[in-house]
Design a protein around this motif. Sequence first.
Motif, PDB file in Angstrom:
ATOM      1  N   ASN A 271       0.802  -1.393  -0.187  1.00 36.43           N
ATOM      2  CA  ASN A 271      -0.474  -0.554   0.033  1.00 36.43           C
ATOM      3  C   ASN A 271       1.212   1.337  -0.076  1.00 36.43           C
ATOM      4  OD1 ASN A 271      -2.312  -1.040   0.334  1.00 36.43           O
ATOM      5  ND2 ASN A 271      -1.772  -1.898   2.108  1.00 36.43           N
ATOM      6  N   SER A 272       0.428   2.304  -0.665  1.00 38.57           N
ATOM      7  CA  SER A 272       1.355   3.538  -0.149  1.00 38.57           C
ATOM      8  C   SER A 272       0.506   4.763   0.546  1.00 38.57           C
ATOM      9  CB  SER A 272       0.929   4.393  -1.909  1.00 38.57           C
ATOM     10  OG  SER A 272       1.439   3.258  -2.683  1.00 38.57           O
ATOM     11  N   TYR A 273       1.638   4.583   1.259  1.00 35.91           N
ATOM     12  CA  TYR A 273       1.172   6.237   2.559  1.00 35.91           C
ATOM     13  C   TYR A 273       1.512   7.415   1.890  1.00 35.91           C
ATOM     14  CZ  TYR A 273       1.779   8.873   6.758  1.00 35.91           C
ATOM     15  OH  TYR A 273       0.813   9.667   7.633  1.00 35.91           O
ATOM     16  N   ALA A 274       0.365   8.360   2.743  1.00 32.77           N
ATOM     17  CA  ALA A 274       1.296  10.153   2.115  1.00 32.77           C
ATOM     18  C   ALA A 274       1.751  10.060   0.874  1.00 32.77           C
ATOM     19  CB  ALA A 274       2.655  10.255   2.467  1.00 32.77           C
ATOM     20  N   ARG A 275      -0.387   9.728   0.296  1.00 37.73           N
ATOM     21  CA  ARG A 275       0.250   9.658  -1.213  1.00 37.73           C
ATOM     22  C   ARG A 275      -0.533  11.674  -1.569  1.00 37.73           C
ATOM     23  NH1 ARG A 275      -3.021   5.150  -1.042  1.00 37.73           N
ATOM     24  NH2 ARG A 275      -5.155   5.837  -2.208  1.00 37.73           N
ATOM     25  N   LEU A 276      -1.590  11.961  -0.759  1.00 38.47           N
ATOM     26  CA  LEU A 276      -1.501  13.506  -0.959  1.00 38.47           C
ATOM     27  C   LEU A 276      -0.965  14.307  -1.137  1.00 38.47           C
ATOM     28  CD1 LEU A 276      -5.022  13.583   1.165  1.00 38.47           C
ATOM     29  CD2 LEU A 276      -4.982  12.906  -1.569  1.00 38.47           C
ATOM     30  N   GLU A 277       0.367  14.246  -0.374  1.00 31.54           N
ATOM     31  CA  GLU A 277       1.716  15.098   0.160  1.00 31.54           C
ATOM     32  C   GLU A 277       2.669  14.412   0.226  1.00 31.54           C
ATOM     33  OE1 GLU A 277       0.288  18.739   2.765  1.00 31.54           O
ATOM     34  OE2 GLU A 277      -0.880  19.500   1.024  1.00 31.54           O
ATOM     35  N   PRO A 278       3.355  13.471  -0.479  1.00 38.03           N
ATOM     36  CA  PRO A 278       4.389  12.505  -0.143  1.00 38.03           C
ATOM     37  C   PRO A 278       4.915  13.662   1.145  1.00 38.03           C
ATOM     38  CG  PRO A 278       4.010  12.478  -2.018  1.00 38.03           C
ATOM     39  CD  PRO A 278       3.121  13.379  -1.852  1.00 38.03           C
ATOM     40  N   TRP A 279       5.401  15.015   0.418  1.00 37.49           N
ATOM     41  CA  TRP A 279       6.587  15.444   0.751  1.00 37.49           C
ATOM     42  C   TRP A 279       6.561  15.636   2.243  1.00 37.49           C
ATOM     43  CZ3 TRP A 279       3.208  17.266  -3.349  1.00 37.49           C
ATOM     44  CH2 TRP A 279       2.094  17.297  -2.939  1.00 37.49           C
ATOM     45  N   ASN A 280       5.687  16.086   2.617  1.00 41.31           N
ATOM     46  CA  ASN A 280       5.495  16.505   3.481  1.00 41.31           C
ATOM     47  C   ASN A 280       5.597  14.620   5.098  1.00 41.31           C
ATOM     48  OD1 ASN A 280       5.106  19.353   3.388  1.00 41.31           O
ATOM     49  ND2 ASN A 280       2.997  18.534   3.207  1.00 41.31           N
ATOM     50  N   ARG A 281       5.355  13.885   4.805  1.00 38.73           N
ATOM     51  CA  ARG A 281       5.199  12.695   5.195  1.00 38.73           C
ATOM     52  C   ARG A 281       6.201  12.895   6.895  1.00 38.73           C
ATOM     53  NH1 ARG A 281       6.189   7.008   2.791  1.00 38.73           N
ATOM     54  NH2 ARG A 281       6.591   6.235   5.678  1.00 38.73           N
ATOM     55  N   ASN A 282       7.465  13.327   6.431  1.00 40.85           N
ATOM     56  CA  ASN A 282       8.207  13.695   7.459  1.00 40.85           C
ATOM     57  C   ASN A 282       8.255  14.428   8.586  1.00 40.85           C
ATOM     58  OD1 ASN A 282       8.963  10.614   7.318  1.00 40.85           O
ATOM     59  ND2 ASN A 282      10.448  11.331   5.482  1.00 40.85           N
ATOM     60  N   ASP A 283       7.427  15.903   7.974  1.00 43.40           N
ATOM     61  CA  ASP A 283       7.125  16.821   8.759  1.00 43.40           C
ATOM     62  C   ASP A 283       6.802  16.653  10.527  1.00 43.40           C
ATOM     63  OD1 ASP A 283       6.115  19.258   9.420  1.00 43.40           O
ATOM     64  OD2 ASP A 283       6.329  20.242   7.315  1.00 43.40           O
ATOM     65  N   GLN A 284       7.295  16.500  11.160  1.00 42.75           N
ATOM     66  CA  GLN A 284       7.245  16.628  12.814  1.00 42.75           C
ATOM     67  C   GLN A 284       6.694  17.423  13.240  1.00 42.75           C
ATOM     68  OE1 GLN A 284      11.357  16.178  14.353  1.00 42.75           O
ATOM     69  NE2 GLN A 284      11.499  14.071  14.036  1.00 42.75           N
ATOM     70  N   GLU A 285       6.288  18.665  12.251  1.00 43.10           N
ATOM     71  CA  GLU A 285       5.541  19.549  13.102  1.00 43.10           C
ATOM     72  C   GLU A 285       3.942  19.546  12.619  1.00 43.10           C
ATOM     73  OE1 GLU A 285       4.603  24.408  13.127  1.00 43.10           O
ATOM     74  OE2 GLU A 285       6.407  24.106  12.693  1.00 43.10           O
ATOM     75  N   LEU A 286       3.843  19.113  11.585  1.00 42.20           N
ATOM     76  CA  LEU A 286       2.372  18.786  10.952  1.00 42.20           C
ATOM     77  C   LEU A 286       2.674  17.293  11.675  1.00 42.20           C
ATOM     78  CD1 LEU A 286       3.332  19.296   6.743  1.00 42.20           C
ATOM     79  CD2 LEU A 286       1.416  20.884   8.750  1.00 42.20           C
ATOM     80  N   GLN A 287       2.951  16.290  12.189  1.00 44.24           N
ATOM     81  CA  GLN A 287       2.489  14.693  12.557  1.00 44.24           C
ATOM     82  C   GLN A 287       2.207  15.315  14.151  1.00 44.24           C
ATOM     83  OE1 GLN A 287       6.222  13.315  12.375  1.00 44.24           O
ATOM     84  NE2 GLN A 287       5.691  12.102  10.153  1.00 44.24           N
ATOM     85  N   ALA A 288       3.046  16.403  14.726  1.00 36.58           N
ATOM     86  CA  ALA A 288       2.192  16.279  16.384  1.00 36.58           C
ATOM     87  C   ALA A 288       1.388  17.227  15.977  1.00 36.58           C
ATOM     88  CB  ALA A 288       3.362  17.509  16.982  1.00 36.58           C
ATOM     89  N   ASP A 289       1.109  18.063  15.203  1.00 38.28           N
ATOM     90  CA  ASP A 289      -0.394  18.777  14.765  1.00 38.28           C
ATOM     91  C   ASP A 289      -1.498  17.983  14.786  1.00 38.28           C
ATOM     92  OD1 ASP A 289      -2.106  21.642  15.506  1.00 38.28           O
ATOM     93  OD2 ASP A 289      -2.143  20.959  12.869  1.00 38.28           O
TER      94      ASP A 289
END
Length: 773
Positions: A271-289
């Motif tokens: 399966n594919s994860y973060a298909r919509l914005e793959p460039w943000n998948r490691n953005d810790q600030e967005l993950q925490a939010d």
Amino acid sequence: MPFRPLDPKSKRVTWYACGPTVYDDAHLGHARTYVSTDIIRRIMKDYFKFDVNFVMNITDVDDKIIVRGRQQHLLEEFFDTSRRRGTETTEDASLSALQAYLSKNLPLLSSDVSPEEVSRSINGQYKLVLDGKALDGGAAGDKEAKIKMHIKTALAASSAIVALKTGSISTDQFNLQVQDVLLPYLDSLYGSTINASDHSIFTKLTKKFENRFMEDIRALNCVDPDSVTRVTEYGQQIVDFVAKVEKNGFAYKTSDGSVYFDIDAFEKADNSYARLEPWNRNDQELQADGEGALTKKSSEKRSDADFALWKSSKPGEPSWPSPWGGGRPGWHIECSAMASDKLGSQIDIHSGGIDLAFPHHDNELAQSEAYWCEQNRQIQHQWVNYFMHMGHLSIQGSKMSKSLKNFTTIREALGRGDWTSRSLRIVFLLGGWREGIEITDDIVKEGSAWEDKVNNFFIKVNDVLERQDDQQHEKTDRSMEEALQKTKDDVYNALCDSFGTPVAMRFISELISEYNSSDKSVLSTQQTLEIARWVTSIVNTFGLNGSAKAEDNSIGWSGISIPDYAKPYLTSISKMRDTLRQTARSSRNLTAQSLKDIAEPTQNGQQTQKAEAAPYAAVLSTFQSDISALSTSGTLAKEILQLCDRIRDTDLWDLGIYLEDRPDPQPALIRPVTRELRAAKADQNALVQQKQAQREKAKQEKDRAREEREEKGRLSHLEMFRTEEFAEWDEEGLPVRDREGVEVTKSRAKKLRKEWERQRRVHEAWVMEQGKE
């Protein structure tokens, strides 16, 4: 790429939209999302004739709501206690809250800065931010907007504390100014002690703001969803949803009773994860939010990117039963469970603001596809076919958001008259749904100009239709027929191209321009009617005309019609005024009898009068009396024109009616006073006042210069140097020796002679002027 719904034969479309998190009033940034969504929904349903099933959720459980509900509960208790114990307790707690707030949010300030020194210290440490720059001197962004928000809060609280010490502030005003520093402070001390099993602490907040949200979007003319879902009504379904994801091997439990999504297991199953914005998948600030402010980092997570499906509830947090222990839903899981329950294993469209793309929608996709996949996990399940993300609404370079407190609420904007539901929708139509929009003077002017153009078009078309004659039906203008058909085709293509409303709006404007410049003598009433009906159907489709349907056969939109009970009086006034103006300009037949004939009472006064018509009847009666009172004189024509201007600019204007004078032989156009007309008149009045102020200033300067000349002219050249500076003068009053007895040098004597000659001319001119008087 053509749009292909899951059920193409019936044209049935399923659509799930992420709704609001209801802990505060909705602002214009929310309006941007929900109005743009409404526009697209209307186009699909009313223009392309899809059968749209539109579902929207209400998030009434999440970290923000828990914190806000808890804080409001604690603040109410605190103020209640303070009223009983006095101001000393309030001052001490507020001071501690301020210091805690400054330490966390404005760390450049000294930790022990006094309330009296807060303003000076902020001006020193955060000068760059206050000057509109970043702390490093670069361009300001969201970070600086947040700092400004904290500065505003700190200044309000510190000034209130200082005022409390001197007794110069009311209790209510003090509470208002310090509440934003008290809320997080009280929650940090007592948040975990509240009885969270009493869900009313939280639902009191969410029910209030859900109701206000629905009022707001209805005020913006958004159509109600076909279904509304709420997290609090889906507790068991969410538990069941999480359990199946866990059973399918894509989730794991931690020792505290939380359940996390296993991204690694999901991707290993092809399966594919973060298909919509793959460039943000490691953005810790967005993950925490995405995880929420109350979520603590867990050492048991298999990956930092794994996200919570179910959160164990800590003290002070509401809880629901589950196989893993008491807890509550993670943010993302709610939409997956509710959308799947309402719309099934696949959805045509899923929408929300662009800020939801990652992590919210990417996480929704992953967990929903993990839920719906069967035993053969190698076959990827596509949960959503089309995502639609609405662009941000920005102000001064930063997105409008609750967290930045740089917003205007919807009800504030509509209540103050800054916007109407129509004017705001026009701006969003002109800006498109995907692109970000920044509220600037240019876009406001563009929207106002488009609205004014359509207003004028509808008003003039209705005037044509009311004054139609039989001969007009026989005329045909082929060029306008072709223009209408071309515009229909162009608008269709624009809307087919990803709902390209900016292009469609331009084509509508161009059609109106072509109509305005057309030769009306060869344009039939039927052609005018066809153009107006089509334009009406499009503005109705876009939601610019209240509850009117796209297929409505009427002409125009709300706000341009004259009340039927007023029309007879206004028609009489307008005809009388037109006749008066023509008579005054021609200067013929200006006799007492001709004026009496013009002012002859009409039948309107003899009819039964509705109460609503009384103001219009009064203007007509006054106009007739004023005409009859005119006496023949050399200035009669001027007096008539002044009376006609007063009727137009004051008497009728105050009733919301404007008579627009047109070239002869056309009669004046009777039209309502619109926002654009009011704005134009305000600009005109401002210009008149500016010119008046300039004339007054010029007169004052002229008077001052005259007074200075007179003052200077009074002094005789023979006396001008007879001062203490000198001790001896000649017969003309020119100095010979200074006060020390030293003889005046030749060079100085020469300069003094020049001054003496200038003053002689000024004085002699003044003497002559006095003689004339």
